[in-house]
Design a protein around this motif. Sequence first.
Motif, short mmCIF file in Angstrom:
data_model
loop_
_atom_site.label_atom_id
_atom_site.label_comp_id
_atom_site.label_asym_id
_atom_site.label_seq_id
_atom_site.Cartn_x
_atom_site.Cartn_y
_atom_site.Cartn_z
N SER A 182 -11.97 -9.71 -3.26
CA SER A 182 -11.49 -9.78 -1.88
C SER A 182 -11.22 -11.23 -1.50
CB SER A 182 -12.54 -9.23 -0.91
OG SER A 182 -12.56 -7.85 -1.01
N ARG A 184 -7.42 -10.66 -1.80
CA ARG A 184 -7.06 -9.97 -0.55
C ARG A 184 -6.95 -10.94 0.62
NH1 ARG A 184 -9.85 -8.04 3.53
NH2 ARG A 184 -11.88 -8.13 2.54
N GLU A 231 -3.77 -11.61 3.01
CA GLU A 231 -3.80 -11.27 4.45
C GLU A 231 -3.39 -12.47 5.30
OE1 GLU A 231 -7.33 -7.91 4.66
OE2 GLU A 231 -7.51 -9.77 5.81
N ILE A 240 -1.61 -6.65 10.22
CA ILE A 240 -2.33 -5.81 9.25
C ILE A 240 -3.27 -4.89 10.00
CG2 ILE A 240 -3.96 -5.81 7.31
CD1 ILE A 240 -2.84 -8.60 6.60
N THR A 270 -6.31 -2.26 9.53
CA THR A 270 -7.26 -1.71 8.55
C THR A 270 -7.93 -0.48 9.16
OG1 THR A 270 -8.96 -3.20 9.36
CG2 THR A 270 -7.72 -3.92 7.43
N HIS A 271 -8.60 0.29 8.35
CA HIS A 271 -9.24 1.54 8.77
C HIS A 271 -8.27 2.41 9.56
CE1 HIS A 271 -12.50 -1.43 8.25
NE2 HIS A 271 -12.97 -0.44 7.52
N SER A 272 -7.05 2.46 9.07
CA SER A 272 -6.00 3.17 9.77
C SER A 272 -5.14 3.87 8.72
CB SER A 272 -5.19 2.15 10.59
OG SER A 272 -4.34 2.77 11.48
N THR A 309 -0.82 7.77 11.56
CA THR A 309 -2.08 7.40 10.92
C THR A 309 -3.20 8.31 11.39
OG1 THR A 309 -2.70 5.83 12.63
CG2 THR A 309 -1.36 4.96 10.83
#
Length: 314
Positions: free
Chosen positions: A66, A70, A74, A84, A86-88, A113
């Motif tokens: 990460s 990552r 990002e 960005i 996330t959790h979507s 989503t």
Amino acid sequence: KSVTQWLQDHGQPREWQERFWNIIALAILNDSPEHTSAEIFKRALKAMFHGKRENSSLAFPLTSLSQLLRMPAENYVRQHGGTILTHSAVERIDSIYDVQKGDSHPERFIITTADGRRITARAIICALPHRQALQVLRSSNLSENISLLLQQMETLRDSSIINVHLWFNKVFTQLPFAAIIGRNFQWIFNTRMIRTKDSHTPTHLTLVMSGANSFIHLPKEHLLHVALQDLHAVLPESRTASLLHYLVIKERTATIALRPGVDALRPGPETPVHGLFLAGDWTATGLPATIEGAVRSGKQAAALAIRLLSGEHS
Ligand SMILES: Cc1cc2nc3c(=O)[nH]c(=O)nc-3n(C[C@H](O)[C@H](O)[C@H](O)COP(=O)(O)OP(=O)(O)OC[C@H]3O[C@@H](n4cnc5c(N)ncnc54)[C@H](O)[C@@H]3O)c2cc1C
């Protein structure tokens, strides 16, 4: 042709296969050499040994992936005005056509989503892993032309990887890493020593099993037992150390299975739906399912999306 057939055709004795080729092929292709594509193996060997010297060097991340990959990616996206989420998770993609114009190409897409967002886009790069991409595309309302692509994707199979992390109360090896021949696990990494250059206690070793489909269903305690047996067999001093803690990580769908002939089944970046592109290590990169393949496919898909969007604007 499989890797094993290819090696046999080139007169490689069984012992050389077992003690050298198989261990490399398993690490690169993540499945048994009897079931993996000689073509992809040859391409990987060429990329490693026919180019610059550093192409064949081993690289160990000193931080988490990460932090290494990552987070810089990002930051790059955000610094260039991107967003960005996330959790979507994407659930479906619907193509919208301009009925009045009678266009055969979608005018735009709507991405829905799991947390209820609806995002509109002119072009989409679907860079999900193979199984998730299949699920999302199946749930989407895109075009009938996509059914052949879905059938092709359904024929791709998975190959597993198992990592067993072991923490011991004492130091019993100064090896940074070692290949294990003729057992179930194939590699031992001295994780603490590699990451911190520190060979003090506790010793943290990671045992890796690629092509692990026939072990992936076993309980974690059983996998620990197999890992300890392999470790004791190759490093007998490990028997004198006490195991403080362990962690078994099973990656059931780690990569696609690179069977002979799989090249014809891996889709390229373009899809039958104008404006929808595919990327990921499982697509037709010509390479094994690796980070390098994923990057290569991402660049290709991005170039195609940019071409499409700049064509629209000009
Ligand atoms: C244990 C293990 C060891 C490995 N070792 C190596 C190695 O040493 N060298 C190497 O080169 N490769 C290695 N690989 C392979 C490497 O990790 C992959 O090739 C690489 O991550 C593929 O990148 P990708 O972008 O195609 O897919 P991924 O990295 O899988 O990225 C796909 C992303 O899509 C997201 N996603 C999934 N579903 C949805 C959804 N519905 N909506 C939105 N997002 C979604 C996921 O969360 C993920 O972030 C290893 C893999 C494993 C499992």
